[in-house]
Scaffold this active site. Structure first.
Site, PDB file in Angstrom:
ATOM      1  CB  VAL A  93      -0.917   0.020   1.233  1.00 51.41           C
ATOM      2  CG1 VAL A  93      -1.819   1.254   1.217  1.00 51.41           C
ATOM      3  CG2 VAL A  93      -1.758  -1.253   1.305  1.00 51.41           C
ATOM      4  CB  CYS A  94       0.983   4.214   0.232  1.00 46.81           C
ATOM      5  SG  CYS A  94       1.432   5.955   0.147  1.00 46.81           S
ATOM      6  CB  SER A  95       5.754   4.813   0.536  1.00 56.97           C
ATOM      7  OG  SER A  95       5.309   4.791   1.881  1.00 56.97           O
TER       8      SER A  95
END
Length: 320
Positions: A106-108
């Site tokens: 998720v995300c970074s």
């Protein structure tokens, strides 16, 4: 199915809670309370403080997790850089990747998977603000900069923060079927698939991320001159660079070709006009720099998965 979410100090709380709520609601909607079970896996024993200051208690650490995991999701935040040098974590991720059915970020969180060597040659996405740096740092990773989530085999990656919920919903649909996923989306007031395709950010945002002034200035000039021809030769001249050097610098700074940026900028303008005006498609195509209505339609279908007419029906207010 057991879902493990990797957490660390400073994690973005919504990266954790968002997917968990989607999976939890899926268990409820399916009528199978144990359909999904969770482990929050930390680096060390004890509570973890999220980026927003909230404390929560993980259920295991990377040293103590002893249950079979079906799906591992690696969460992210601005603090992800603080743990990329943790050799124990990198080795644990490599072992888990070989054992689980699915692994994702998720995300970074994609940054951690990349540092663990798990994204080599794979198609991935991440938060728009990190995608260019991820592509530069890991040249063998195929970063797609404008996606909400992507699947490449058993690897799943998603864009920033709330996109983790979109990814979780896609996993629910895989596991429990569309009817359950649709029920979850209705209960949580989500799109089962975001209308307008999977675009996560606009050309105007992208124009703020280039590192070199000439590239950023050309992007800004493009946004103000969409009705120009905007060939790569013209853009290179605007930057005062040779075509070859300009193309290389543009791709290095932005992660996309000049032509891709131009089309994205024109698409942004067309979308805004469709949302805010009653202008006919022919006029919108001309104002946004497309040759004709057919060119406009092809760009919409290719990038957003809908026609301009369908996009207008979904996004233009009824009284506009």
């Amino acid at each position: 199915m057991r879902i493990a979410l990797l957490v660390f100090p400073g994690v973005q709380l919504l990266d954790v809670a968002g997917p968990m709520d989607v999976f939890h609601e899926a268990s409820r909607q399916s009528g199978k309370p144990g359909a999904y079970q969770f482990d929050l896996v930390a680096l060390e024993e004890g509570p973890v403080r999220a980026d927003n200051g909230m404390l929560f208690q993980p259920t295991a650490t990377i040293d103590t997790l002893d249950r079979v995991v079906d799906t591992l999701l690696v969460t992210g935040s601005h603090a992800v850089q603080d743990v990329t040098g943790n050799a124990r974590l990198m080795q644990w991720l490599q072992r888990q990747a070989a054992a689980v059915r699915r692994i994702g970020s998720v995300c970074s969180g994609a940054w951690l998977l990349a540092h663990a060597g798990l994204l080599h040659g794979r198609r991935v996405t991440t938060h728009w603000n990190l995608s260019a740096s991820l592509a530069r740092r890991f040249e063998q990773v195929q970063v797609e900069h404008d996606q909400i989530y992507l699947r490449d085999g058993n690897l799943y990656t998603s864009a920033g923060v709330t996109a983790g919920m979109d990814l979780a919903l896609a996993l629910v649909e895989e596991d429990l079927g569309r009817d359950v996923a649709l029920a979850v989306a209705r209960e949580l007031v989500m799109f089962i698939k975001r209308p307008g395709g999977q675009s996560q950010f606009s050309a105007h945002l992208a124009a703020q991320t280039a590192q070199r002034d000439p590239i950023r200035q050309v992007q800004e000039w493009v946004l103000k001159n969409l009705d120009e021809d905007l060939t790569v030769d013209q853009l290179a001249a605007q930057a005062g660079m040779s075509v070859r050097n300009f193309s290389r610098a543009f791709k290095s700074d932005t992660g996309e070709t000049p032509a891709d940026f131009v089309e994205a900028a024109r698409l942004d303008t067309a979308r805004r006009l469709l949302e805010e005006t009653a202008n006919p498609l022919k006029r919108i195509a001309a104002r946004s720099g497309f040759h004709d209505q057919n060119s406009l339609r092809r760009a919409f279908v290719r990038r957003l998965g809908v026609t301009p007419g369908d996009y207008r029906l979904r996004f233009r207010p009824q009284d506009a």
